[in-house]
Motif scaffolding. Structure first.
Motif, PDB file in Angstrom:
ATOM      1  N   LYS A  35       1.001  -1.107  -0.057  1.00  0.00           N
ATOM      2  CA  LYS A  35      -0.146   0.027  -0.050  1.00  0.00           C
ATOM      3  C   LYS A  35       1.060   1.226   0.086  1.00  0.00           C
ATOM      4  CE  LYS A  35      -0.807   0.253   4.963  1.00  0.00           C
ATOM      5  NZ  LYS A  35      -2.208   0.716   6.016  1.00  0.00           N
ATOM      6  N   LYS A  71      -5.531   2.145   2.093  1.00  0.00           N
ATOM      7  CA  LYS A  71      -5.961   0.790   2.124  1.00  0.00           C
ATOM      8  C   LYS A  71      -5.129   0.041   0.805  1.00  0.00           C
ATOM      9  CE  LYS A  71     -10.793   1.383   4.043  1.00  0.00           C
ATOM     10  NZ  LYS A  71     -12.116   0.905   3.580  1.00  0.00           N
ATOM     11  N   SER A  72      -5.185  -1.174   1.023  1.00  0.00           N
ATOM     12  CA  SER A  72      -4.313  -1.821  -0.114  1.00  0.00           C
ATOM     13  C   SER A  72      -5.067  -2.028  -1.386  1.00  0.00           C
ATOM     14  CB  SER A  72      -3.558  -3.063   0.205  1.00  0.00           C
ATOM     15  OG  SER A  72      -2.994  -3.880  -0.829  1.00  0.00           O
ATOM     16  N   ALA A  73      -4.924  -1.477  -2.673  1.00  0.00           N
ATOM     17  CA  ALA A  73      -5.727  -1.740  -3.638  1.00  0.00           C
ATOM     18  C   ALA A  73      -5.695  -3.390  -4.101  1.00  0.00           C
ATOM     19  CB  ALA A  73      -5.320  -1.003  -4.864  1.00  0.00           C
ATOM     20  N   TYR A 103      -5.213  -5.826  -2.168  1.00  0.00           N
ATOM     21  CA  TYR A 103      -5.827  -6.859  -1.068  1.00  0.00           C
ATOM     22  C   TYR A 103      -7.409  -6.534  -1.234  1.00  0.00           C
ATOM     23  CZ  TYR A 103      -7.298  -8.677   3.294  1.00  0.00           C
ATOM     24  OH  TYR A 103      -7.641  -9.453   4.211  1.00  0.00           O
ATOM     25  N   SER A 104      -7.925  -5.411  -1.542  1.00  0.00           N
ATOM     26  CA  SER A 104      -9.277  -5.456  -1.948  1.00  0.00           C
ATOM     27  C   SER A 104      -9.987  -6.179  -3.188  1.00  0.00           C
ATOM     28  CB  SER A 104      -9.523  -3.810  -2.144  1.00  0.00           C
ATOM     29  OG  SER A 104      -9.076  -3.183  -3.361  1.00  0.00           O
ATOM     30  N   GLY A 116      -9.727 -10.462  -1.759  1.00  0.00           N
ATOM     31  CA  GLY A 116     -10.442 -10.587  -0.403  1.00  0.00           C
ATOM     32  C   GLY A 116     -11.270 -12.059  -0.525  1.00  0.00           C
ATOM     33  N   MET A 175     -12.883  -1.628 -11.083  1.00  0.00           N
ATOM     34  CA  MET A 175     -12.987  -1.256  -9.404  1.00  0.00           C
ATOM     35  C   MET A 175     -14.294  -0.356  -9.438  1.00  0.00           C
ATOM     36  SD  MET A 175      -9.112  -0.179  -8.551  1.00  0.00           S
ATOM     37  CE  MET A 175      -7.725  -1.408  -8.929  1.00  0.00           C
TER      38      MET A 175
END
Length: 242
Positions: free
Chosen positions: A37, A43-45, A47-48, A51, A207
């Motif tokens: 990140k 927030k970590s893009a 990781y999003s 999930g 996204m």
């Protein structure tokens, strides 16, 4: 003790369904996951995106890669991150590192990998490719990237627009990545080259907040932040239309 292995996984441009089957399977069985990140508050893009593929037993650790240009600070940061990964690998456990797009195309993973080889040269590394942002942008707009024998030139945006101007003169397709705050200046270059009608713009592909523009004139006079996480595809020599 046996040294663990690192799996560098490209997770694609944003749509969770564009992760490779191999990448998804590795994540489902991952016990030690490192996610990048930009700063402590963000927030970590990457990781999003992943999930849905993470199991409840995964130990997730964040690595901060600040968006700075100072090479000394960058090298220090890459080494510190590599040390954290090496610490896990030395226990004999494997680890995964995820990155947006493709693992080895303008990715932080490239520098992290080099640092890890310095810190722990005996560690095995397995790299999993990912769908590139420009491939997704092309699919979303039905924009041919390579036609016949015309060249494809991939370049990152920079303050010096000479490479972009030279690529436009060469013809073929130009893939412009890392647009960012340079968007207004880039639009001026494209307009001056007469290719505004032969280009498409895609931001936040797959996204929340995805934006697609096939008329780049609509982007003029907008905030420079409009160019964040975006890609511009250009037919510099004109496309072959049937």
């Amino acid at each position: 003790m046996k040294i663990g292995a690192l799996y560098g996984i490209g997770v694609g441009p944003g749509d969770p369904e564009l992760i490779t089957v191999k990448g998804a399977n590795l994540l489902k069985n991952c016990r030690n996951l490192f996610v990048p990140k930009a700063n402590m508050k963000s927030k970590s893009a990457a990781y999003s995106i992943i999930g849905r593929y993470i199991n409840g037993d995964t130990n997730v650790r964040e690595l901060v890669f600040p968006m700075v240009t100072d090479k000394t600070e960058l090298k220090k940061n890459w080494r510190e991150s590599a040390e954290k990964i090496a610490e896990v690998l030395r226990t004999g456990s494997d680890a995964c590192f995820v990155t947006l797009g493709d693992s080895l195309l303008y990715s932080t993973y490239i520098y992290l990998l080099r640092s890890l080889k310095d810190v722990l040269p005996e560690a095995e590394v397995f790299t999993v490719p990912g769908v590139t942002a420009f491939s997704n942008a092309a699919a979303l707009t039905n924009f041919p990237v390579g036609e016949a024998k015309k060249p494809v030139t991939i370049i990152p945006s920079a303050d010096d627009f000479t490479p972009l101007k030279e690529a436009l003169k060469k013809g073929g397709t130009v893939v412009l990545m890392k647009v960012g705050k340079r968007l207004p200046a880039i639009l001026d270059v494209l307009e001056g080259a007469g290719v505004m009608d032969d280009a498409v713009f895609v931001a936040y592909a797959g996204m929340e907040g995805q934006r697609i523009e096939t008329d780049l004139r609509k982007l003029k006079n907008q905030s420079p932040e409009t160019g964040y996480l975006s890609t511009i595809l250009i037919h510099a020599g004109g496309s072959e239309k049937k």
